[in-house]
Design a protein around this motif. Structure first.
Motif, PDB file in Angstrom:
ATOM      1  N   TYR A 157       0.863  -1.166   0.000  1.00  0.00           N
ATOM      2  CA  TYR A 157       0.000   0.000   0.000  1.00  0.00           C
ATOM      3  C   TYR A 157       0.906   1.224   0.000  1.00  0.00           C
ATOM      4  O   TYR A 157       2.089   1.138   0.314  1.00  0.00           O
TER       5      TYR A 157
ATOM      6  N   GLN B   9       0.908   5.703   0.798  1.00  0.00           N
ATOM      7  CA  GLN B   9       0.204   6.883   1.301  1.00  0.00           C
ATOM      8  C   GLN B   9       1.038   8.109   1.024  1.00  0.00           C
ATOM      9  O   GLN B   9       2.166   8.237   1.526  1.00  0.00           O
TER      10      GLN B   9
ATOM     11  N   GLU C 291      -3.074  12.343   1.613  1.00  0.00           N
ATOM     12  CA  GLU C 291      -3.921  11.387   0.915  1.00  0.00           C
ATOM     13  C   GLU C 291      -4.198  10.172   1.801  1.00  0.00           C
ATOM     14  O   GLU C 291      -3.501   9.922   2.780  1.00  0.00           O
ATOM     15  N   GLN C 292      -5.224   9.422   1.416  1.00  0.00           N
ATOM     16  CA  GLN C 292      -5.516   8.183   2.118  1.00  0.00           C
ATOM     17  C   GLN C 292      -4.578   7.071   1.632  1.00  0.00           C
ATOM     18  O   GLN C 292      -4.064   7.117   0.516  1.00  0.00           O
ATOM     19  N   ARG C 293      -4.378   6.102   2.496  1.00  0.00           N
ATOM     20  CA  ARG C 293      -3.575   4.949   2.117  1.00  0.00           C
ATOM     21  C   ARG C 293      -4.341   4.157   1.051  1.00  0.00           C
ATOM     22  O   ARG C 293      -5.552   3.928   1.174  1.00  0.00           O
ATOM     23  N   GLU C 294      -3.628   3.750   0.007  1.00  0.00           N
ATOM     24  CA  GLU C 294      -4.280   3.034  -1.080  1.00  0.00           C
ATOM     25  C   GLU C 294      -3.513   1.767  -1.426  1.00  0.00           C
ATOM     26  O   GLU C 294      -2.292   1.682  -1.262  1.00  0.00           O
TER      27      GLU C 294
ATOM     28  N   TRP D 186       1.212  -4.908   9.527  1.00  0.00           N
ATOM     29  CA  TRP D 186       1.728  -3.815   8.708  1.00  0.00           C
ATOM     30  C   TRP D 186       3.189  -3.543   9.041  1.00  0.00           C
ATOM     31  O   TRP D 186       3.598  -3.650  10.202  1.00  0.00           O
TER      32      TRP D 186
END
Length: 120
Positions: free
Chosen positions: A37, A39, A43-46, A110
């Protein structure tokens, strides 16, 4: 306890390449899926890319054809080969894994992240 440790981030010029690694260690019985992922600031984590134990992969549309995810199950390690990097790929990249512990509990882990900066 399970740890995910990323490595391979850094500064690269647009059009360049980087290879990220994520090594999982600790009380792991098996790993189902591993993923990357990212980030960017504000911004949001994608999701960038994900790979299952069976080798099935999926990618964000923005990285298809440029990034390749792979894994070495024997080493509990996942890789993200990034090519044709763009400034918009700049972000902190996080490793993620779904796994079963030796105590047979399902967990999601994570890593702490690794910075990737692409200069124009």
């Amino acid at each position: 306890q399970v740890q995910l440790v990323e490595s391979g981030g850094g500064l690269v010029q647009a059009g360049g390449s980087l290879r990220l690694s994520c090594a999982a260690s600790g009380s792991i019985f098996s790993i189902n899926a591993m993923g990357w992922y990212r980030q960017a600031p504000g911004e949001q984590r994608e999701l960038v890319a994900r790979i299952t134990a069976g080798g099935s992969t999926n990618y964000a549309d923005s990285v298809k054809g440029r990034f390749t995810i792979s894994r070495d199950s024997a080493k509990n390690t996942a890789y993200l080969q990034m090519t044709s990097l763009k400034p918009e790929d700049t972000a902190v990249y996080y490793c993620n894994a779904d796994f079963l512990t030796t105590g047979r509990s399902y967990q999601v882990g994570w890593g702490r992240g690794t910075q990737v900066t692409v200069s124009s």
